[in-house]
Design an enzyme around this catalytic site. Structure first.
Site, PDB file in Angstrom:
ATOM      1  N   GLU A 170       0.794  -1.236   0.000  1.00 18.72           N
ATOM      2  CA  GLU A 170       0.000   0.000   0.000  1.00 18.72           C
ATOM      3  C   GLU A 170       0.826   1.286   0.000  1.00 18.72           C
ATOM      4  O   GLU A 170       0.809   2.036   0.987  1.00 18.72           O
ATOM      5  CB  GLU A 170      -0.957   0.002   1.193  1.00 18.72           C
ATOM      6  CG  GLU A 170      -1.868  -1.204   1.265  1.00 18.72           C
ATOM      7  CD  GLU A 170      -2.926  -1.099   2.371  1.00 18.72           C
ATOM      8  OE1 GLU A 170      -2.815  -0.207   3.220  1.00 18.72           O
ATOM      9  OE2 GLU A 170      -3.860  -1.918   2.359  1.00 18.72           O
ATOM     10  N   GLU A 354      -5.377  -8.651   0.985  1.00 21.72           N
ATOM     11  CA  GLU A 354      -6.026  -8.329   2.261  1.00 21.72           C
ATOM     12  C   GLU A 354      -7.498  -8.060   2.013  1.00 21.72           C
ATOM     13  O   GLU A 354      -7.857  -7.363   1.055  1.00 21.72           O
ATOM     14  CB  GLU A 354      -5.459  -7.043   2.912  1.00 21.72           C
ATOM     15  CG  GLU A 354      -4.092  -7.190   3.516  1.00 21.72           C
ATOM     16  CD  GLU A 354      -3.584  -5.892   4.153  1.00 21.72           C
ATOM     17  OE1 GLU A 354      -4.411  -5.057   4.605  1.00 21.72           O
ATOM     18  OE2 GLU A 354      -2.361  -5.721   4.189  1.00 21.72           O
TER      19      GLU A 354
HETATM   20  C1  FCB Z   1      -4.426  -2.071   5.643  1.00 20.24           C
HETATM   21  C2  FCB Z   1      -3.041  -2.424   6.143  1.00 20.24           C
HETATM   22  C3  FCB Z   1      -3.020  -3.485   7.214  1.00 20.24           C
HETATM   23  C4  FCB Z   1      -4.179  -3.356   8.163  1.00 20.24           C
HETATM   24  C5  FCB Z   1      -5.489  -3.184   7.427  1.00 20.24           C
HETATM   25  C6  FCB Z   1      -6.685  -3.072   8.323  1.00 20.24           C
HETATM   26  O1  FCB Z   1      -4.415  -0.788   5.131  1.00 20.24           O
HETATM   27  O2  FCB Z   1      -2.244  -2.883   5.084  1.00 20.24           O
HETATM   28  O3  FCB Z   1      -1.768  -3.433   7.844  1.00 20.24           O
HETATM   29  O4  FCB Z   1      -3.930  -2.386   9.080  1.00 20.24           O
HETATM   30  O5  FCB Z   1      -5.425  -2.062   6.605  1.00 20.24           O
END
Ligand code: FCB
Length: 449
Positions: A170, A354
């Site tokens: 990110e 994620e």
């Molecule tokens: C993302 C991050 C991760 C976590 C989630 C909820 O932005 O990559 O580390 O904090 O959000």
């Protein structure tokens, strides 16, 4: 909802589709004596920066408890685990490998290899060594070269024990949250600062990619981006136009240089003094072939026309059903995102690296009935399935997160885990969502025997 359900014929249930869970170093490891300080250690000391004034000193004590945590992975029946390496743990200030720090990851990865759990390694999940921040951090072009050196030395040593490397997690969060609006480490502000940090992170990615490929020709190399799809507040053309600008500024600013070697059109709207310094050749360095794109998805946002001449758009508060952290639950944005990206770009294969939800978990009688989190997962798996049936190539899905952990500026107030962590006793308890994953993945395993 208590269980996760997918039809046996779902593309997600096929042998080649992998399921895993994700974590990151600073959020779980603890043992800050075993490494150099990073920008999050410093940021946590800033009054008011972290919701509960906490820090990463102990976190989940994962460095001490990693064997038990690997057993949790086994219990979940996942076939992959996404972890990140702490740069300040594995490298000395002189830019050499710190053997004891690297050893921690070597033994962890060896154990995952023994258990046939594929290892997805992220090299940078926000924990920049503090000594580099003192030289300007991501505002200093040299940091990109320091990252390339770190990536070279670590991938040379870990080699093909790893299934996939991601250079960055990110870049939006590091650059925008960390250097533009200052709500994440190192807490700097200003548009010029945010845009410059983003450019140097993208450059660092581009410098590292060919080195990773040379060191590990059989390992997939890519990057992880987060996407928050942008929706117009109304059909009014000014709102629609502002939404396009927001999408370019927030999402495409990172993807387009990687895939096409150009910044989106919104670049030209910025005053000269806010544009990043770009050296000749940088964009070609950034545009490296990717074996995969990691996509992190949580929510969407709404936009309308700017109300002052310095802004490009107005961003609105989340509406509708929300998770505990206040993010709207809107799974269809995931489906639409994939379809739109696939129409607009020549995409590499995708992994969802994620996806998950913070919920107000209660540990009662040794159980956490997080049926709301199960419902979140179910609806997002269905959205993903719909995108795949529409032709988008997705190779795997990682739930965020294996266990509750340090949620950045929210400290320990937000729980994203499948496993509940009691931060006093460090006891781990599988939540209902963990049991749901366990059962689904057991079913998948039996189906593909
Ligand atoms: C993302 C991050 C991760 C976590 C989630 C909820 O932005 O990559 O580390 O904090 O959000």
């Amino acid at each position: 909802m208590k269980n996760l359900q997918l039809s046996p014929s779902s593309p997600l249930m096929q042998r080649d589709f992998i399921f895993g869970v994700a974590t990151s170093s600073f959020q779980i490891e603890g043992d800050i004596d075993g490494r150099l300080p990073c920008i999050w250690d410093t940021f946590c000391q800033r009054p008011g920066a972290i919701e509960d004034a906490s820090n990463g000193e102990v976190a989940c004590e994962h460095v001490a408890r990693w064997e038990q945590d690997v057993e949790l992975l086994q219990q979940l029946n996942v076939s992959a685990y996404r972890l990140s390496i702490s740069w300040p743990r594995v490298m000395t200030q002189e830019g050499e490998i710190n053997e004891s720090g690297l050893h921690f990851y070597q033994q962890l990865i060896a154990q995952l290899n023994r258990l046939n759990i594929q290892v997805f390694v992220t090299l940078y999940h926000w924990d920049l060594p503090q000594y580099l921040e003192e030289q300007g951090g991501w505002l200093n072009r040299d940091t990109a070269y320091a990252f390339a050196n770190y990536a070279a030395k670590v991938t040379e040593r870990l080699g093909d024990k790893v299934a996939a490397y991601a250079t960055f997690n990110e870049p939006f969060c590091s650059a925008y949250l960390g250097y533009e609006i200052g709500v994440h480490a190192p807490g700097k502000t200003g548009r010029a600062s945010g845009r410059q940090a983003a450019h140097h992170i993208l450059l660092a990615h581009g410098l590292a990619m060919p080195i990773i490929r040379k060191n590990c020709p059989n390992v997939q190399a890519g990057i992880v981006l987060n996407f928050t799809p942008c929706y117009p507040k109304s059909d009014n053309p000014e709102d629609v136009q502002a939404t396009t600008l927001a999408d370019e500024y927030i999402n495409l600013w990172y993807l387009q240089p990687l895939l096409e070697g150009t910044y989106p059109d919104v670049f030209e709207r910025l005053p000269e003094s806010d544009k990043p310094v770009i050296y000749e050749g940088d964009m070609a360095i950034i545009q490296q072939p990717l074996d995969y794109l990691g996509v992190n998805f949580y929510t969407r946002l709404h936009y309308s026309a700017a109300t002052d001449s310095n802004s490009l758009y107005t961003e609105h508060e989340h509406q509708g059903p929300k998770t505990a952290i206040g993010w709207e639950i809107y799974p269809d944005a995931l489906r639409e995102l994939f379809i739109r990206l696939a129409q607009r770009f020549d995409l590499p294969p995708i992994y969802i690296t994620e996806n998950g939800a913070a919920m107000a978990d209660q540990l009662e009688g040794g159980q956490v009935m997080d049926t709301d989190r199960v419902a979140y997962f179910q609806s997002h798996l269905e959205a993903l399935e719909a995108a795949m049936l529409a032709g988008v190539e997705v190779k795997g899905y990682f739930a965020w997160s294996l266990m509750d952990n340090f949620e950045w500026a929210e400290g320990y107030t937000q729980r994203f885990g499948l496993v509940y962590v009691d931060f006093q006793s460090q006891q781990r308890t599988l939540k209902q969502s963990a049991l749901a994953w366990q059962a689904l993945l057991q079913q998948k395993r039996e189906l593909n025997q």
